[in-house]
Design a protein around this motif. Structure first.
Motif, mmCIF file in Angstrom:
data_model
loop_
_atom_site.group_PDB
_atom_site.id
_atom_site.type_symbol
_atom_site.label_atom_id
_atom_site.label_comp_id
_atom_site.label_asym_id
_atom_site.label_seq_id
_atom_site.Cartn_x
_atom_site.Cartn_y
_atom_site.Cartn_z
ATOM 1 N N GLN A 62 0.845 -1.252 0.077
ATOM 2 C CA GLN A 62 -0.096 0.040 0.031
ATOM 3 C C GLN A 62 0.854 1.458 0.070
ATOM 4 O OE1 GLN A 62 -3.416 0.058 -0.190
ATOM 5 N NE2 GLN A 62 -2.898 1.998 -0.747
ATOM 6 N N LEU A 63 1.834 1.346 0.574
ATOM 7 C CA LEU A 63 2.903 2.384 0.714
ATOM 8 C C LEU A 63 3.522 2.639 -0.546
ATOM 9 C CD1 LEU A 63 4.640 4.255 2.374
ATOM 10 C CD2 LEU A 63 6.217 2.490 2.661
ATOM 11 N N PHE A 64 4.026 1.602 -1.279
ATOM 12 C CA PHE A 64 4.102 1.859 -2.764
ATOM 13 C C PHE A 64 2.959 2.297 -3.850
ATOM 14 C CE2 PHE A 64 8.428 0.480 -1.718
ATOM 15 C CZ PHE A 64 9.112 0.510 -2.745
ATOM 16 N N VAL A 65 1.837 1.656 -3.657
ATOM 17 C CA VAL A 65 0.844 1.933 -4.237
ATOM 18 C C VAL A 65 0.495 3.629 -4.217
ATOM 19 C CG1 VAL A 65 -1.665 1.869 -4.667
ATOM 20 C CG2 VAL A 65 -0.207 0.004 -4.490
ATOM 21 N N ASP A 66 0.600 3.892 -3.002
ATOM 22 C CA ASP A 66 0.329 5.536 -2.430
ATOM 23 C C ASP A 66 1.293 6.287 -3.108
ATOM 24 O OD1 ASP A 66 -1.779 4.563 -1.284
ATOM 25 O OD2 ASP A 66 -1.166 4.853 0.917
ATOM 26 N N TRP A 67 2.610 5.817 -3.104
ATOM 27 C CA TRP A 67 3.656 6.767 -3.527
ATOM 28 C C TRP A 67 3.596 6.710 -5.087
ATOM 29 C CZ3 TRP A 67 8.166 4.578 -6.200
ATOM 30 C CH2 TRP A 67 9.179 5.531 -6.426
ATOM 31 N N LEU A 68 3.368 5.717 -5.635
ATOM 32 C CA LEU A 68 3.091 5.662 -7.278
ATOM 33 C C LEU A 68 1.903 6.538 -7.658
ATOM 34 C CD1 LEU A 68 3.736 1.812 -7.746
ATOM 35 C CD2 LEU A 68 5.264 3.825 -8.501
ATOM 36 N N ALA A 69 1.127 6.691 -6.811
ATOM 37 C CA ALA A 69 -0.094 7.669 -7.178
ATOM 38 C C ALA A 69 0.148 9.003 -7.342
ATOM 39 C CB ALA A 69 -1.427 7.407 -6.251
ATOM 40 N N THR A 70 1.115 9.368 -6.368
ATOM 41 C CA THR A 70 1.483 10.594 -6.541
ATOM 42 C C THR A 70 2.347 11.156 -7.676
ATOM 43 O OG1 THR A 70 3.848 10.443 -5.336
ATOM 44 C CG2 THR A 70 1.823 10.833 -3.774
ATOM 45 N N LEU A 71 2.882 10.134 -8.406
ATOM 46 C CA LEU A 71 3.508 10.010 -9.776
ATOM 47 C C LEU A 71 2.832 9.951 -11.062
ATOM 48 C CD1 LEU A 71 6.858 8.693 -8.419
ATOM 49 C CD2 LEU A 71 6.630 10.992 -8.690
ATOM 50 N N GLY A 72 1.406 9.604 -10.625
ATOM 51 C CA GLY A 72 0.479 9.568 -11.807
ATOM 52 C C GLY A 72 0.502 8.066 -12.243
ATOM 53 N N VAL A 73 0.736 7.095 -11.260
ATOM 54 C CA VAL A 73 0.470 5.602 -11.699
ATOM 55 C C VAL A 73 -0.458 5.064 -10.680
ATOM 56 C CG1 VAL A 73 1.766 3.413 -11.921
ATOM 57 C CG2 VAL A 73 2.925 5.533 -12.317
ATOM 58 N N ASN A 74 -1.570 4.648 -11.495
ATOM 59 C CA ASN A 74 -2.641 4.344 -10.752
ATOM 60 C C ASN A 74 -2.897 2.706 -10.539
ATOM 61 O OD1 ASN A 74 -3.538 6.928 -10.646
ATOM 62 N ND2 ASN A 74 -4.974 6.392 -12.326
ATOM 63 N N SER A 75 -2.812 2.180 -9.142
ATOM 64 C CA SER A 75 -3.151 0.765 -9.124
ATOM 65 C C SER A 75 -3.889 0.577 -7.668
ATOM 66 C CB SER A 75 -1.659 0.191 -9.048
ATOM 67 O OG SER A 75 -1.761 -1.352 -9.009
ATOM 68 N N ARG A 76 -3.891 -0.803 -7.269
ATOM 69 C CA ARG A 76 -4.296 -1.254 -5.875
ATOM 70 C C ARG A 76 -3.351 -2.018 -5.421
ATOM 71 N NH1 ARG A 76 -10.494 -3.137 -6.892
ATOM 72 N NH2 ARG A 76 -10.249 -3.293 -4.990
ATOM 73 N N GLU A 77 -3.539 -2.007 -4.280
ATOM 74 C CA GLU A 77 -2.547 -2.954 -3.215
ATOM 75 C C GLU A 77 -2.410 -4.479 -3.487
ATOM 76 O OE1 GLU A 77 -2.142 -5.950 -0.541
ATOM 77 O OE2 GLU A 77 -3.976 -4.765 -0.166
ATOM 78 N N GLU A 78 -3.731 -4.849 -3.794
ATOM 79 C CA GLU A 78 -3.569 -6.337 -4.105
ATOM 80 C C GLU A 78 -2.937 -6.425 -5.449
ATOM 81 O OE1 GLU A 78 -7.796 -4.829 -4.774
ATOM 82 O OE2 GLU A 78 -6.188 -4.489 -3.365
#
Length: 457
Positions: free
Chosen positions: A143-159
């Motif tokens: 989740q930490l990586f997913v949240d960080w990637l979201a700040t850079l414009g990459v969308n995903s989910r933890e699972e």
């Protein structure tokens, strides 16, 4: 072209395998030296009294075994003693030699950042990080990586996120998880040698497709999908390796539409995608159901961590977990925890921004000294098209004589794609801007001279 004619009676098996064995023996005993050009399919078929299809099948098998190389319009020849994939190793600089050879992270004092984090880990429950763990890491880490990637414009989910041993490992996981063994893979005509090597090991047929200034051309992809059944498309939409091409949003949408139309899975290698300050939304945002997204901290933070991340389509999540267990069971919990500290303590972005600033300076040096080279902000490398009458290998050898290492376009040629005459220049590998400038000056001087005379012509 040699007039070599093999004698097949000494070998057993089908005709095409007899010819493969004859080629192998001739290479080993020196009859066929490296770089020797073989007869055309038609010429050898006529000489041996067999069908052209038999020669084609034999040459293809010999190429798969690493004995021969072939390029459309250039014929078939004996591979050099060192295969380009095998030659793709780390080269260290010395006082004289300047390496513009490999995309390594810019040398920075990463130890000053990592040392306090290691001390924190040592003061905590270190034993918990030194044992086995699940193949996907912990949910909070993902989740930490997913949240960080979201700040850079990459969308995903933890699972959907899985850690890997860098993007190179992510490529192998992708091929295994999709069952792409012995299948056809489409890619850019000039592509990452690590992917080409993986595909070769798994006996995949790689088909390289033409590129333009934005990378892969949609029309040629659509035509290739109509002509053959392919399972995967591998591409690098941002800072393409080696051409530095960057796909526009419209081009990305067109590629995704074609993939949907032909039920094609996409491996999106975005290992360089977070380096530019102005980023374009990745393909995975457009089609998370069919795009496998690969990223890594190797280029943007610390190469030695060997921590990457894969965003998997939901229907492939279990297959990726199984591929991880079978290939290495897991990524080291200690390394994942260290990578998470880089993100949670907000140390990763300063590393990226520092590299951006240095690459910007080196890009200016490139524009001044080699104005014909192609480069985009944030890119670790540039692509230098060579003027007539230079050929790639001639330029590489001449540069090497000047103690400058560069990478020939041949290293990146996918399948039978005819590589243009050009070389890749890695601006990130030298320790200082001055070393980069010196290397570029030597190359600029080389371009002003004539290629060495080829006594065979």
């Amino acid at each position: 072209m040699t007039i070599w004619t093999p004698h097949l009676d000494a070998f057993e098996g089908p005709l095409y395998l007899k010819l493969v064995k004859a080629i192998e023996q001739a290479i080993h005993d020196g009859t066929l030296a490296p770089e020797t050009r073989l007869p055309t399919h038609r010429a050898l078929a006529d000489k041996l009294g067999v069908t052209v299809g038999t020669i084609t099948r034999a040459y293809s098998e010999a190429e798969r075994r690493g004995l021969l190389a072939a390029r459309v319009g250039h014929g078939t020849w004996v591979r050099a003693a060192v295969d380009p994939v095998d030659e793709w190793v780390i080269r260290n600089e010395d006082n004289q030699r300047i390496e513009l050879w490999q995309n390594l992270p810019i040398p920075l004092d990463r130890g000053a950042i990592i040392k306090p984090m290691l001390m924190e880990l040592a003061d905590g429950d270190l034993n918990a990080l030194l044992g086995y763990d699940k193949e996907a890491g912990r949910p909070w880490q993902r989740q930490l990586f997913v949240d960080w990637l979201a700040t850079l414009g990459v969308n995903s989910r933890e699972e959907h996120l899985l850690f890997s041993h860098g993007a190179q490992h992510g490529i192998m996981l992708s091929l295994l998880a999709t069952g792409c063994v012995g299948e056809t893979i489409l890619c850019e005509g000039l592509s990452y040698p690590g992917m080409l090597g993986n595909a070769r090991q798994l006996k995949n047929q790689v088909v390289g497709l033409p590129l333009d200034e934005e990378g892969l051309i949609p029309a040629t992809l659509d035509a290739a999908c109509r002509q053959r059944r392919a399972k995967l498309l591998y591409l690098t939409p941002t800072l393409q390796n080696p051409t530095t091409a960057v796909m526009s949003p419209a081009r990305r949408e067109a590629i995704v539409a074609i993939a949907r139309r032909h039920d094609l899975l996409i491996i999106e290698d975005d290992v360089n995608g977070l380096l530019p300050e102005a980023t374009i939304p990745p393909l995975v945002n457009l089609a998370p159901e069919r795009v496998i997204y690969l990223g890594s901290l190797a280029k943007i933070a610390c190469g030695g961590l060997r921590v990457g991340f894969v965003l998997t389509p939901p229907h492939l999540r279990n297959a990726f977990a199984q591929a991880m267990r079978l290939s290495s069971w897991m990524v080291s919990p200690l390394l994942i925890e260290l990578a998470c500290k880089l993100v949670s303590q907000h140390q990763i972005m300063p590393l990226i921004e520092q590299q951006r600033r240095i690459l910007a300076r080196r890009g200016e040096l490139l524009r001044h000294l080699l104005p014909g080279a192609r480069w985009h902000p944030g890119s670790m490398h540039a692509w230098l098209p060579l003027p007539e009458p230079w050929r790639s290998q001639e330029f590489v050898e001449a540069a090497n004589a000047l103690d400058v290492g560069v990478a020939s376009g041949e290293h990146f040629a996918a399948g039978q794609f005819a590589a243009p005459q050009g070389v890749r220049l890695s601006l990130s590998q030298p320790a200082t801007d001055a070393r980069v400038a010196e290397g570029l000056e030597r190359l600029a001087g080389l371009l002003r001279s004539a290629p060495p005379t080829n006594p065979l012509l």
